[in-house]
Motif scaffolding. Structure first.
Motif, short mmCIF file in Angstrom:
data_model
loop_
_atom_site.label_atom_id
_atom_site.label_comp_id
_atom_site.label_asym_id
_atom_site.label_seq_id
_atom_site.Cartn_x
_atom_site.Cartn_y
_atom_site.Cartn_z
N LYS A 89 -54.06 58.40 49.49
CA LYS A 89 -52.75 58.89 48.99
C LYS A 89 -52.47 58.38 47.57
O LYS A 89 -51.96 59.11 46.72
N PHE A 90 -52.83 57.11 47.32
CA PHE A 90 -52.55 56.50 46.02
C PHE A 90 -53.79 56.43 45.11
O PHE A 90 -53.80 55.72 44.11
N ASN A 91 -54.85 57.16 45.51
CA ASN A 91 -56.08 57.25 44.73
C ASN A 91 -56.70 55.87 44.44
O ASN A 91 -57.07 55.55 43.31
N ILE A 92 -56.81 55.05 45.48
CA ILE A 92 -57.39 53.71 45.38
C ILE A 92 -58.74 53.71 46.11
O ILE A 92 -58.81 54.11 47.26
N PRO A 93 -59.82 53.26 45.46
CA PRO A 93 -61.12 53.22 46.14
C PRO A 93 -61.12 52.24 47.32
O PRO A 93 -60.34 51.29 47.34
N VAL A 94 -62.01 52.50 48.27
CA VAL A 94 -62.08 51.69 49.50
C VAL A 94 -63.38 50.88 49.53
O VAL A 94 -64.44 51.39 49.21
N VAL A 95 -63.25 49.60 49.91
CA VAL A 95 -64.42 48.75 50.14
C VAL A 95 -64.33 48.24 51.57
O VAL A 95 -63.30 47.68 51.97
N THR A 96 -65.38 48.46 52.36
CA THR A 96 -65.40 47.93 53.73
C THR A 96 -66.47 46.85 53.84
O THR A 96 -67.56 46.99 53.29
N LEU A 97 -66.14 45.77 54.53
CA LEU A 97 -67.07 44.66 54.75
C LEU A 97 -67.39 44.61 56.24
O LEU A 97 -66.51 44.39 57.07
N ILE A 98 -68.66 44.83 56.57
CA ILE A 98 -69.06 45.00 57.98
C ILE A 98 -69.72 43.73 58.51
O ILE A 98 -70.69 43.24 57.93
N ASP A 99 -69.16 43.21 59.59
CA ASP A 99 -69.74 42.02 60.25
C ASP A 99 -69.21 41.97 61.68
O ASP A 99 -68.19 41.36 61.96
N GLY A 124 -62.26 45.03 56.74
CA GLY A 124 -63.45 44.45 57.35
C GLY A 124 -63.17 43.75 58.67
O GLY A 124 -62.03 43.46 59.00
N GLN A 125 -64.24 43.47 59.40
CA GLN A 125 -64.12 42.72 60.66
C GLN A 125 -64.17 41.23 60.37
O GLN A 125 -64.97 40.79 59.54
N GLN A 126 -63.30 40.47 61.03
CA GLN A 126 -63.26 39.02 60.85
C GLN A 126 -63.60 38.33 62.17
O GLN A 126 -62.96 38.58 63.19
N LYS A 127 -64.63 37.46 62.13
CA LYS A 127 -65.08 36.81 63.37
C LYS A 127 -64.31 35.54 63.71
O LYS A 127 -64.12 35.22 64.87
N GLY A 128 -63.92 34.77 62.73
CA GLY A 128 -63.26 33.48 63.01
C GLY A 128 -64.21 32.31 62.76
O GLY A 128 -65.39 32.38 63.08
N ILE A 129 -63.66 31.22 62.21
CA ILE A 129 -64.50 30.10 61.76
C ILE A 129 -64.61 28.96 62.77
O ILE A 129 -65.41 28.05 62.58
N ASN A 130 -63.80 28.99 63.82
CA ASN A 130 -63.91 27.97 64.87
C ASN A 130 -63.55 28.62 66.21
O ASN A 130 -63.18 29.79 66.26
N THR A 131 -63.64 27.85 67.29
CA THR A 131 -63.44 28.42 68.64
C THR A 131 -62.08 29.09 68.79
O THR A 131 -61.98 30.22 69.29
N LYS A 132 -61.03 28.42 68.33
CA LYS A 132 -59.67 28.96 68.46
C LYS A 132 -59.53 30.27 67.66
O LYS A 132 -58.96 31.26 68.15
N MET A 133 -60.06 30.27 66.43
CA MET A 133 -59.96 31.46 65.59
C MET A 133 -60.84 32.60 66.11
O MET A 133 -60.48 33.77 66.00
N TYR A 185 -67.61 34.64 56.07
CA TYR A 185 -67.11 35.80 56.80
C TYR A 185 -66.24 36.68 55.89
O TYR A 185 -66.04 36.36 54.71
N THR A 186 -65.72 37.75 56.44
CA THR A 186 -65.00 38.76 55.65
C THR A 186 -63.87 38.19 54.80
O THR A 186 -63.81 38.45 53.60
N LEU A 187 -62.95 37.42 55.40
CA LEU A 187 -61.80 36.92 54.64
C LEU A 187 -62.22 35.99 53.52
O LEU A 187 -61.59 35.98 52.45
N GLU A 188 -63.28 35.21 53.72
CA GLU A 188 -63.78 34.33 52.65
C GLU A 188 -64.32 35.17 51.50
O GLU A 188 -64.10 34.84 50.33
N HIS A 189 -65.02 36.25 51.83
CA HIS A 189 -65.50 37.17 50.80
C HIS A 189 -64.31 37.77 50.04
O HIS A 189 -64.30 37.77 48.80
N ILE A 190 -63.33 38.26 50.79
CA ILE A 190 -62.16 38.91 50.17
C ILE A 190 -61.42 37.94 49.26
O ILE A 190 -61.06 38.28 48.12
N GLU A 191 -61.17 36.73 49.74
CA GLU A 191 -60.44 35.73 48.94
C GLU A 191 -61.16 35.42 47.63
O GLU A 191 -60.52 35.25 46.59
N ASN A 192 -62.49 35.33 47.69
CA ASN A 192 -63.26 35.02 46.49
C ASN A 192 -63.46 36.22 45.57
O ASN A 192 -63.57 36.06 44.36
N LEU A 193 -63.51 37.41 46.16
CA LEU A 193 -63.66 38.62 45.34
C LEU A 193 -62.37 38.96 44.61
O LEU A 193 -62.40 39.38 43.46
#
Length: 317
Positions: A148-158, A113-122, A69-77
């Protein structure tokens, strides 16, 4: 590992291979030849199944519970450089929409990005990846900060879609998504969108307008899910396979229709089979897209983006 219905032949062969290896380790019987035979058949079965996937099977793979999911991608990227930012400065923080600053290959990005959650509680905490208006307003706040700070944007869609609840409508769900589409069209920094799972309807479009839109191989992007389409047209979910084919929602269909710019290949079996390779490939495609955009002036960047979306839907009699 969890298996989908069409993956059961693979599960049977993998179980046979496990049993064969156990017999070899627990006894003096040489099972090397048998194991190699099963391995060969397993590889052939995988290729046969995954090289001939239907649209509905790709939808199933995009929803696979083991898929990153999104956060796993972000953490590894970002490799530990990610700093999450919270809140829309208006109503509250939406847990279904995550965002913050991080570095990919030494370059700073605003990642959203959108984060779905890895288990029922999440999943309950994250509302199954269905953002409320405050989620889209939070995303817009972060994009404006990046500008404002001239930083490129990456969006992760899920996402299976924007949250359709009464309270979301009361707070202006439609307006929030429409505002994001407008603002993303004229954002003065490079915007790279990556569909990593489900790209459903306005929920995906709310963070899906960019200079480069990339789709992972086993994902889908459509105005409606196959189940919902089936229930509208045939008053039943039973025709979801036919709906998936008719909607032309796969990455290959989207590329053919020129609605996305590139397809990110996945390991055989899907992104969850080899996550390390998946994250490396996603990083390569993001950096390739960024390198194509980084030297463009603000005027060129916005003009090219507007031109790209203006051409969509054109046809000749």
């Amino acid at each position: 590992m969890e298996y989908l219905d069409f993956e059961l032949p693979i599960k049977e062969l993998e179980d046979q291979l496990d049993k064969c290896q156990i017999i070899g380790s627990e006894s003096n019987v040489d099972v090397t030849a048998t194991c190699k035979q099963i391995e060969k058949k397993l590889e052939e079965t995988k290729k046969k199944i995954y090289k001939n996937l239907t649209a509905w099977q790709r939808v199933q793979l995009s929803r696979h519970p083991n898929r990153p999911y999104t956060l796993e991608h972000i953490e590894n990227l970002t490799k530990g450089t990610f700093l999450e930012l919270f809140g829309d400065r208006n109503f509250k923080d939406d847990k279904a929409m995550v965002g913050g600053l991080g570095q990919i290959d030494g370059q700073s990005f605003m990642l959203i990005g959108q984060q779905k959650g890895i288990n029922t509680k999440m999943r309950q905490l994250r509302n199954f990846g269905m953002a409320n208006p405050e989620g889209y307003r939070k995303a817009l706040r972060l994009m404006k900060m990046a500008e404002k700070f001239n930083i490129p944007v990456v969006t992760l869609i899920d996402t299976p879609g924007a949250y359709p609840g009464l309270e979301a409508e009361e707070r202006g769900q439609g307006e929030a998504i429409a505002r994001n589409i407008l603002e993303m069209c004229r954002l003065k920094v490079p915007v790279i969108c990556v569909i990593i799972g489900e790209g459903a309807s306005g929920g995906a479009l709310g963070i899906g307008v960019g200079d480069r839109v990339l789709m992972m191989e086993n994902t889908w992007y459509s105005v409606i899910s196959p189940e919902s389409c089936s229930s509208i047209l045939w008053k039943s979910w039973e025709y979801k396979e036919q709906a998936a084919e008719a909607l032309k929602l796969t990455s290959a269909d989207m590329k053919k229709l020129k609605l996305v710019d590139d397809i990110i290949p996945e390991p055989l079996g899907g992104a969850h089979y080899d996550k390390v390779t998946t994250f490396k490939t996603v990083e390569q495609y993001i950096m390739k897209a960024f390198n194509e955009l980084k030297d463009l002036s603000t005027e060129e960047l916005v003009a090219q983006r507007m031109d790209k979306y203006s051409k969509m839907g054109e046809y000749k009699e």
